[in-house]
Design a protein around this motif. Structure first.
Motif, PDB file in Angstrom:
ATOM      1  N   GLY A   1      90.119  49.367  63.861  1.00 27.66           N
ATOM      2  CA  GLY A   1      90.566  48.334  64.791  1.00 27.66           C
ATOM      3  C   GLY A   1      89.843  47.014  64.669  1.00 27.66           C
ATOM      4  N   ALA A   2      88.646  46.988  64.100  1.00 27.70           N
ATOM      5  CA  ALA A   2      87.928  45.735  63.858  1.00 27.70           C
ATOM      6  C   ALA A   2      88.419  45.139  62.543  1.00 27.70           C
ATOM      7  N   LEU A   3      88.767  43.858  62.558  1.00 27.99           N
ATOM      8  CA  LEU A   3      89.352  43.203  61.384  1.00 27.99           C
ATOM      9  C   LEU A   3      88.507  42.003  60.967  1.00 27.99           C
ATOM     10  N   THR A   4      88.120  41.973  59.685  1.00 28.37           N
ATOM     11  CA  THR A   4      87.336  40.865  59.134  1.00 28.37           C
ATOM     12  C   THR A   4      88.081  40.293  57.940  1.00 28.37           C
ATOM     13  N   LEU A   5      88.377  38.995  57.966  1.00 31.30           N
ATOM     14  CA  LEU A   5      89.054  38.360  56.835  1.00 31.30           C
ATOM     15  C   LEU A   5      88.065  38.150  55.697  1.00 31.30           C
ATOM     16  N   LEU A   6      88.399  38.672  54.521  1.00 38.12           N
ATOM     17  CA  LEU A   6      87.538  38.545  53.340  1.00 38.12           C
ATOM     18  C   LEU A   6      88.059  37.518  52.344  1.00 38.12           C
TER      19      LEU A   6
ATOM     20  N   ALA B   1      81.296  42.524  57.072  1.00 40.47           N
ATOM     21  CA  ALA B   1      82.455  43.072  57.772  1.00 40.47           C
ATOM     22  C   ALA B   1      82.049  43.694  59.105  1.00 40.47           C
ATOM     23  N   LYS B   2      82.864  43.444  60.120  1.00 43.54           N
ATOM     24  CA  LYS B   2      82.628  44.019  61.439  1.00 43.54           C
ATOM     25  C   LYS B   2      82.973  45.509  61.442  1.00 43.54           C
ATOM     26  N   THR B   3      82.287  46.246  62.306  1.00 42.43           N
ATOM     27  CA  THR B   3      82.641  47.637  62.570  1.00 42.43           C
ATOM     28  C   THR B   3      83.033  47.840  64.023  1.00 42.43           C
ATOM     29  N   LEU B   4      82.825  46.808  64.863  1.00 41.04           N
ATOM     30  CA  LEU B   4      83.149  46.885  66.285  1.00 41.04           C
ATOM     31  C   LEU B   4      84.212  45.851  66.616  1.00 41.04           C
ATOM     32  N   PRO B   5      85.343  46.255  67.207  1.00 39.69           N
ATOM     33  CA  PRO B   5      86.332  45.264  67.631  1.00 39.69           C
ATOM     34  C   PRO B   5      85.803  44.449  68.802  1.00 39.69           C
ATOM     35  N   VAL B   6      86.247  43.191  68.884  1.00 35.53           N
ATOM     36  CA  VAL B   6      85.775  42.267  69.918  1.00 35.53           C
ATOM     37  C   VAL B   6      86.953  41.885  70.804  1.00 35.53           C
ATOM     38  N   SER B   7      86.754  41.941  72.116  1.00 32.25           N
ATOM     39  CA  SER B   7      87.863  41.695  73.042  1.00 32.25           C
ATOM     40  C   SER B   7      88.051  40.224  73.373  1.00 32.25           C
TER      41      SER B   7
ATOM     42  N   ARG C   1      71.468  45.616  60.665  1.00 33.13           N
ATOM     43  CA  ARG C   1      72.812  45.050  60.738  1.00 33.13           C
ATOM     44  C   ARG C   1      73.629  45.682  61.861  1.00 33.13           C
ATOM     45  N   ALA C   2      73.470  47.007  62.036  1.00 25.91           N
ATOM     46  CA  ALA C   2      74.216  47.687  63.097  1.00 25.91           C
ATOM     47  C   ALA C   2      73.781  47.191  64.471  1.00 25.91           C
ATOM     48  N   LEU C   3      72.478  47.045  64.674  1.00 23.50           N
ATOM     49  CA  LEU C   3      71.986  46.562  65.964  1.00 23.50           C
ATOM     50  C   LEU C   3      72.387  45.114  66.188  1.00 23.50           C
ATOM     51  N   HIS C   4      72.282  44.297  65.150  1.00 20.24           N
ATOM     52  CA  HIS C   4      72.646  42.895  65.297  1.00 20.24           C
ATOM     53  C   HIS C   4      74.129  42.750  65.609  1.00 20.24           C
ATOM     54  N   GLU C   5      74.965  43.558  64.960  1.00 23.66           N
ATOM     55  CA  GLU C   5      76.395  43.461  65.247  1.00 23.66           C
ATOM     56  C   GLU C   5      76.696  43.871  66.687  1.00 23.66           C
ATOM     57  N   GLU C   6      76.008  44.887  67.180  1.00 28.70           N
ATOM     58  CA  GLU C   6      76.245  45.308  68.563  1.00 28.70           C
ATOM     59  C   GLU C   6      75.886  44.194  69.536  1.00 28.70           C
ATOM     60  N   ILE C   7      74.740  43.547  69.313  1.00 25.68           N
ATOM     61  CA  ILE C   7      74.339  42.433  70.179  1.00 25.68           C
ATOM     62  C   ILE C   7      75.305  41.263  70.024  1.00 25.68           C
TER      63      ILE C   7
ATOM     64  N   CYS D   1      78.438  41.391  69.151  1.00 26.82           N
ATOM     65  CA  CYS D   1      79.706  41.755  69.770  1.00 26.82           C
ATOM     66  C   CYS D   1      79.673  41.462  71.265  1.00 26.82           C
ATOM     67  N   ARG D   2      78.604  41.863  71.935  1.00 25.88           N
ATOM     68  CA  ARG D   2      78.480  41.587  73.369  1.00 25.88           C
ATOM     69  C   ARG D   2      78.415  40.077  73.617  1.00 25.88           C
ATOM     70  N   TRP D   3      77.715  39.375  72.755  1.00 28.08           N
ATOM     71  CA  TRP D   3      77.576  37.914  72.890  1.00 28.08           C
ATOM     72  C   TRP D   3      78.942  37.248  72.758  1.00 28.08           C
ATOM     73  N   ARG D   4      79.734  37.688  71.782  1.00 26.34           N
ATOM     74  CA  ARG D   4      81.054  37.111  71.584  1.00 26.34           C
ATOM     75  C   ARG D   4      81.988  37.415  72.749  1.00 26.34           C
ATOM     76  N   GLU D   5      81.741  38.509  73.441  1.00 26.72           N
ATOM     77  CA  GLU D   5      82.596  38.863  74.562  1.00 26.72           C
ATOM     78  C   GLU D   5      82.224  38.117  75.832  1.00 26.72           C
ATOM     79  N   GLY D   6      81.216  37.256  75.750  1.00 29.42           N
ATOM     80  CA  GLY D   6      80.929  36.381  76.874  1.00 29.42           C
ATOM     81  C   GLY D   6      79.724  36.755  77.696  1.00 29.42           C
ATOM     82  N   VAL D   7      78.942  37.776  77.285  1.00 30.65           N
ATOM     83  CA  VAL D   7      77.727  38.110  78.020  1.00 30.65           C
ATOM     84  C   VAL D   7      76.624  37.183  77.535  1.00 30.65           C
ATOM     85  N   ARG D   8      76.367  36.103  78.278  1.00 26.79           N
ATOM     86  CA  ARG D   8      75.398  35.104  77.830  1.00 26.79           C
ATOM     87  C   ARG D   8      74.074  35.178  78.583  1.00 26.79           C
ATOM     88  N   ASP D   9      73.937  36.106  79.532  1.00 23.88           N
ATOM     89  CA  ASP D   9      72.687  36.282  80.248  1.00 23.88           C
ATOM     90  C   ASP D   9      71.767  37.128  79.374  1.00 23.88           C
ATOM     91  N   GLY D  10      70.736  36.487  78.820  1.00 20.85           N
ATOM     92  CA  GLY D  10      69.867  37.192  77.891  1.00 20.85           C
ATOM     93  C   GLY D  10      69.208  38.419  78.494  1.00 20.85           C
TER      94      GLY D  10
END
Length: 398
Positions: free
Chosen positions: A47-52, A117-123, A253-259, A261-270
């Motif tokens: 479900g996660a899509l990355t344009l290459l 490439a992403k492994t987590l879809p972003v809403s 990379r896995a931990l950074h992508e998880e963080i 992903c949350r950042w892209r979804e709008g969670v900006r409170d550190g």
């Protein structure tokens, strides 16, 4: 996984599919030449899509206008249903017919996942304003370097450097007149906007990477303004930033992508975002950021010992930093976490002068601690050892 978590994941998958549909139509809607081909290469990961890669080929003559509904009707089952559980490359080819687009796709599950490439879809839906502004700025500068002679053809290559969803730099890699001579004409604002639309989906990746752009400008008889074609836009295979600890690289990379992903979804409170992670995980994340983002440049003068150890990378460096972080009072550690989050997500240039000074003070604290006997640096005794620094940063604690 709980019911709400499954629902959130499904929402994210649908958002990724809708974003891909918008991307495809956004680049197809202005093309009327029968026989034109647009080729999109995605990495799909459940479900996660990355344009290459993206490629364009010209057609022969102008056809009738096409609308979005027939194309999205063909594509939606591909993005929503077929790619739901797929992991691998997917090549999507659109060919312009007289009044619509035909669709073909080919999936390859055997290829190796690229590091970007992403492994987590972003809403998250839509494009952040700062990303759009930066893409238009870079596209404007690139297009200005591409004049086209009358009844001629010219080509240009550029490379765009990205970190996560930020365009940070670009470089001109060569311009050539292939046909024609005489006083050149320049591409229009429409060409700028088209190039920006191609750049934007490449910002939806992970880590440091470079996008190579090959453009071709054509000036035909009777046409007042040259046309542009993006013959190819692709992510270059990066040199791995780690050379001794591949398991550490995968974990980072896995931990950074998880963080991210949350950042892209709008969670900006550190504080809210980082509260879910342990000191052990964050130590690994800090060390990975030192390596992949050149963040050690912030601290070289202020804390040479810490910088020297952390830029070696690997689990040993992460363990060493974790031990040092445990010796910092929680209030100061929270400030450090929030400032480092901003560096990782927005770049060091996003820090104000005051924020940068606070971060350097805190890294100086770590430098001081690692040079001090452990009993002096234990949490709870730090105020007696260095009260001025604790007072300096206490107002920044969340």
């Amino acid at each position: 996984m709980t019911g709400p978590e499954r629902a959130a994941q499904e929402d994210a998958r649908l958002a990724e599919a809708e974003a891909a549909l918008e991307l495809v139509w956004d680049l197809a809607k202005g093309r009327r030449e029968v026989g034109s081909r647009l080729v999109f290469t995605f990495w799909a990961h459940d479900g996660a899509l990355t344009l290459l890669r993206y490629e364009e080929q010209s057609g022969r003559r102008a056809g009738l206008p096409a609308n979005a509904e027939p194309l999205t009707r063909q594509l939606r089952p591909v993005f929503v249903d077929y790619l739901r559980g797929h992991i691998g490359e997917v090549v999507l080819t659109l060919t312009r017919a007289e009044s619509n687009w035909t669709v073909d796709y080919d999936a390859n599950s055997a290829s190796t996942r690229p590091p970007e490439a992403k492994t987590l879809p972003v809403s998250r839906r839509g494009t952040p304003a700062q990303s759009l502004v930066k893409a238009l700025e870079v596209a404007t500068r690139v297009v200005r370097l591409m004049p086209v002679p009358p009844d001629g053809i010219s080509s240009l290559r550029a490379e765009i450097m990205l970190v996560d969803d930020r365009i940070i730099h670009w470089e001109h890699r060569g311009f050539q007149v292939l046909e024609g001579e005489g006083s050149p004409r320049f591409l229009s604002q429409e060409a700028v906007e088209r190039l920006a639309r191609v750049l934007l989906p490449f910002t939806h990746g992970v880590g440091q990477r470079t996008v190579s752009l090959d453009l071709e400008g054509t000036q035909r008889k009777g046409e007042p303004i040259p046309r542009v074609q993006i013959t190819e836009a692709r992510i270059l295979t990066p040199t791995p930033p780690y050379n001794e600890d591949p398991e550490f690289a995968v974990e980072y990379r896995a931990l950074h992508e998880e963080i991210l992903c949350r950042w892209r979804e709008g969670v900006r409170d550190g504080a809210e975002l980082l509260a879910r992670y342990s000191v052990e995980e964050l130590a690994l994340w800090y060390v990975g950021g030192m390596l992949t983002r050149g963040a050690g440049l912030l601290f070289e003068a202020a804390s040479p010992t810490v910088t020297r150890v952390l830029t070696r990378g690997g689990t040993e460096a992460a363990g060493w930093l974790r031990t040092a972080l445990f010796r910092i009072p929680k209030a100061e550690r929270a400030v450090f976490n929030n400032l480092w989050l901003k560096v990782q997500m927005e770049g060091a240039e996003a820090l104000s002068r005051a924020e940068k000074n606070k971060l350097l003070l805190l890294m100086n604290r770590v430098e001081w601690l690692v040079r001090s006997p452990p009993e002096q640096g234990r949490e709870g005794n730090t105020a007696r050892c260095c009260p001025s620094l604790l007072q300096e940063v206490s107002g920044w604690a969340r």
